[in-house]
Scaffold this active site. Structure first.
Site, PDB file in Angstrom:
ATOM      1  N   ASN A 144       1.200  -1.257  -0.221  1.00  0.00           N
ATOM      2  CA  ASN A 144       0.402  -0.097   0.612  1.00  0.00           C
ATOM      3  C   ASN A 144       0.700   1.044  -0.323  1.00  0.00           C
ATOM      4  OD1 ASN A 144      -1.621   2.351   1.061  1.00  0.00           O
ATOM      5  ND2 ASN A 144      -2.541   1.375   1.956  1.00  0.00           N
ATOM      6  N   TRP A 145       0.738   1.940  -1.115  1.00  0.00           N
ATOM      7  CA  TRP A 145       2.041   2.859  -1.407  1.00  0.00           C
ATOM      8  C   TRP A 145       1.303   3.930  -0.195  1.00  0.00           C
ATOM      9  CZ3 TRP A 145       3.885   2.624  -6.930  1.00  0.00           C
ATOM     10  CH2 TRP A 145       4.635   1.402  -7.776  1.00  0.00           C
ATOM     11  N   LYS A 146       0.196   4.325  -0.550  1.00  0.00           N
ATOM     12  CA  LYS A 146      -0.215   4.978   0.269  1.00  0.00           C
ATOM     13  C   LYS A 146      -0.598   6.361  -0.725  1.00  0.00           C
ATOM     14  CE  LYS A 146      -0.001   3.164   4.720  1.00  0.00           C
ATOM     15  NZ  LYS A 146       0.031   3.607   5.920  1.00  0.00           N
ATOM     16  N   HIS A 165      -9.430   0.756   5.167  1.00  0.00           N
ATOM     17  CA  HIS A 165      -8.215   1.179   5.863  1.00  0.00           C
ATOM     18  C   HIS A 165      -8.175   2.188   6.564  1.00  0.00           C
ATOM     19  CE1 HIS A 165      -4.070   2.619   6.097  1.00  0.00           C
ATOM     20  NE2 HIS A 165      -3.076   1.677   5.626  1.00  0.00           N
ATOM     21  N   GLU A 214      -6.665   4.699   7.940  1.00  0.00           N
ATOM     22  CA  GLU A 214      -6.560   6.037   7.317  1.00  0.00           C
ATOM     23  C   GLU A 214      -7.518   6.444   7.088  1.00  0.00           C
ATOM     24  OE1 GLU A 214      -2.996   5.359   5.569  1.00  0.00           O
ATOM     25  OE2 GLU A 214      -2.256   4.958   7.598  1.00  0.00           O
ATOM     26  N   GLU A 221      -5.132  -4.984  11.003  1.00  0.00           N
ATOM     27  CA  GLU A 221      -4.504  -3.795  10.890  1.00  0.00           C
ATOM     28  C   GLU A 221      -4.166  -3.214  11.798  1.00  0.00           C
ATOM     29  OE1 GLU A 221      -2.124  -2.438   7.089  1.00  0.00           O
ATOM     30  OE2 GLU A 221      -3.995  -1.211   7.272  1.00  0.00           O
ATOM     31  N   GLY A 240       3.197   2.234  11.092  1.00  0.00           N
ATOM     32  CA  GLY A 240       3.329   3.445  10.282  1.00  0.00           C
ATOM     33  C   GLY A 240       4.366   3.528  12.056  1.00  0.00           C
ATOM     34  N   SER A 283       4.038  -1.902   9.935  1.00  0.00           N
ATOM     35  CA  SER A 283       5.392  -1.716  10.466  1.00  0.00           C
ATOM     36  C   SER A 283       5.332  -3.147  10.243  1.00  0.00           C
ATOM     37  CB  SER A 283       5.399  -1.280  12.518  1.00  0.00           C
ATOM     38  OG  SER A 283       5.097  -0.126  12.630  1.00  0.00           O
ATOM     39  N   GLY A 303       3.089  -0.992   4.653  1.00  0.00           N
ATOM     40  CA  GLY A 303       2.992   0.737   4.049  1.00  0.00           C
ATOM     41  C   GLY A 303       4.077   0.810   3.467  1.00  0.00           C
ATOM     42  N   GLY A 304       4.858   1.254   4.692  1.00  0.00           N
ATOM     43  CA  GLY A 304       6.599   2.188   4.258  1.00  0.00           C
ATOM     44  C   GLY A 304       7.199   1.522   3.877  1.00  0.00           C
TER      45      GLY A 304
HETATM   46  P1  PGA Z   1       3.193   0.589   7.063  1.00  0.00           P
HETATM   47  O1  PGA Z   1       1.453   0.718   7.372  1.00  0.00           O
HETATM   48  O2  PGA Z   1       3.872  -0.951   6.922  1.00  0.00           O
HETATM   49  O3  PGA Z   1       3.679   1.797   7.162  1.00  0.00           O
HETATM   50  O4  PGA Z   1       2.557   0.133   9.195  1.00  0.00           O
HETATM   51  C1  PGA Z   1       0.704  -1.072   6.724  1.00  0.00           C
HETATM   52  C2  PGA Z   1      -0.884  -0.011   6.189  1.00  0.00           C
HETATM   53  O5  PGA Z   1      -0.893   1.348   6.408  1.00  0.00           O
HETATM   54  O6  PGA Z   1      -1.075  -0.595   5.224  1.00  0.00           O
END
Ligand code: PGA
Length: 250
Positions: free
Chosen positions: A9-11, A94, A96, A166, A172, A213, A234-235
């Site tokens: 997930n590149w956000k 998600h 966010e 999650e 993050g 993470s 994500g990251g």
């Molecule tokens: P993260 O994000 O790996 O940066 O913690 C995961 C996600 O939000 O899908």
């Protein structure tokens, strides 16, 4: 047997040009990782470019969100069939989106219905916040998100859904959950909630990912757990070596 699944997930990162460069580097190193279903979820503006780069490969493409309506006066939104023109997958709910854009279990479910109608595979995110975790409400939150978010689709469609557990406190933050703790939430709360909706067999067939993470250093800890079928990253999905090594950790 549930096939291992890893999605990046590149956000809100990477322009279209940057996305192309990133995905090309990654797929060049992932040619021998066919045992893992690997899906890239770039921002909308980069979806078409990444689609081009993935042509004639087995890698999947996903959107990070979509609206539930088919079309109309919804400025700034993207309709399911617009997503379907390019993508096979869509991330729904998600944390966010829930925290910053007012998504609720009800809107997540509307989007799931729309995904079903448009033959998109849904990756539905659930997970408790830090405050909910600390006050011992993980079971209540995660079960409710699963039951309300996943309800009212056809049994065949339900089997295709991918759930991502999650914990919000792990996203993050660099503070991942542990393999056993994440496995327990999936086994004790998420699969039973799915079983209540669609029966025990479907609950076992649905793939459930861990996210929060995930890195090359800890991926294996999650992937060796019996109820964890992969990761939503994500990251670390923005770093070639990290993401390649996560996929290859299976
Ligand atoms: P993260 O994000 O790996 O940066 O913690 C995961 C996600 O939000 O899908």
């Amino acid at each position: 047997m549930r096939k291992p699944f890893v999605a990046g997930n590149w956000k809100m990162n990477k322009t279209s040009a940057e996305a192309r460069e990133l995905v090309e580097k990654m797929i060049a190193q992932l040619q021998d990782a066919a045992a893992v279903e690997t899906v890239f979820c770039p921002p909308f503006m980069a979806v078409a470019t990444v689609r081009e780069a993935l042509k004639h490969t087995a890698f999947g493409l996903g959107a990070q969100n979509m609206h539930w309506e088919e079309q109309g006066a919804f400025t700034g939104e993207v309709a399911p069939k617009m997503v379907k023109e390019f993508c096979e997958y869509v991330i729904l709910g998600h944390s966010e989106r829930r925290a910053y854009f007012g998504e609720t279990n009800e809107t997540v479910n509307k989007k799931l219905q729309a995904a079903q109608k448009n033959n998109l595979i849904s990756i539905v995110c659930v997970g408790e916040t830090l405050a909910e975790y600390e006050s011992g409400r993980t079971r209540e939150v995660v079960s409710t998100q699963t039951s309300l978010g996943l309800r009212d689709v056809a049994p065949e469609y339900a089997r295709s859904i991918i759930v991502a557990y999650e914990p919000v406190w792990a996203i993050g933050t660099g503070k991942a959950s542990t393999g056993p703790a994440a496995n327990a939430v999936i086994k004790d709360f998420i699969r039973p909630a799915i079983a209540e909706l669609y029966g025990a067999e479907t609950a076992q067939a649905v793939r459930v990912l861990y996210g929060g993470s995930v890195t090359a250093a800890n991926a294996q800890e999650f992937f060796t757990q019996p109820d964890i079928d992969g990761a939503l990253v994500g990251g670390a999905s923005l770093k070639v070596d990290e993401f390649v090594s996560i996929v290859k950790s299976f």
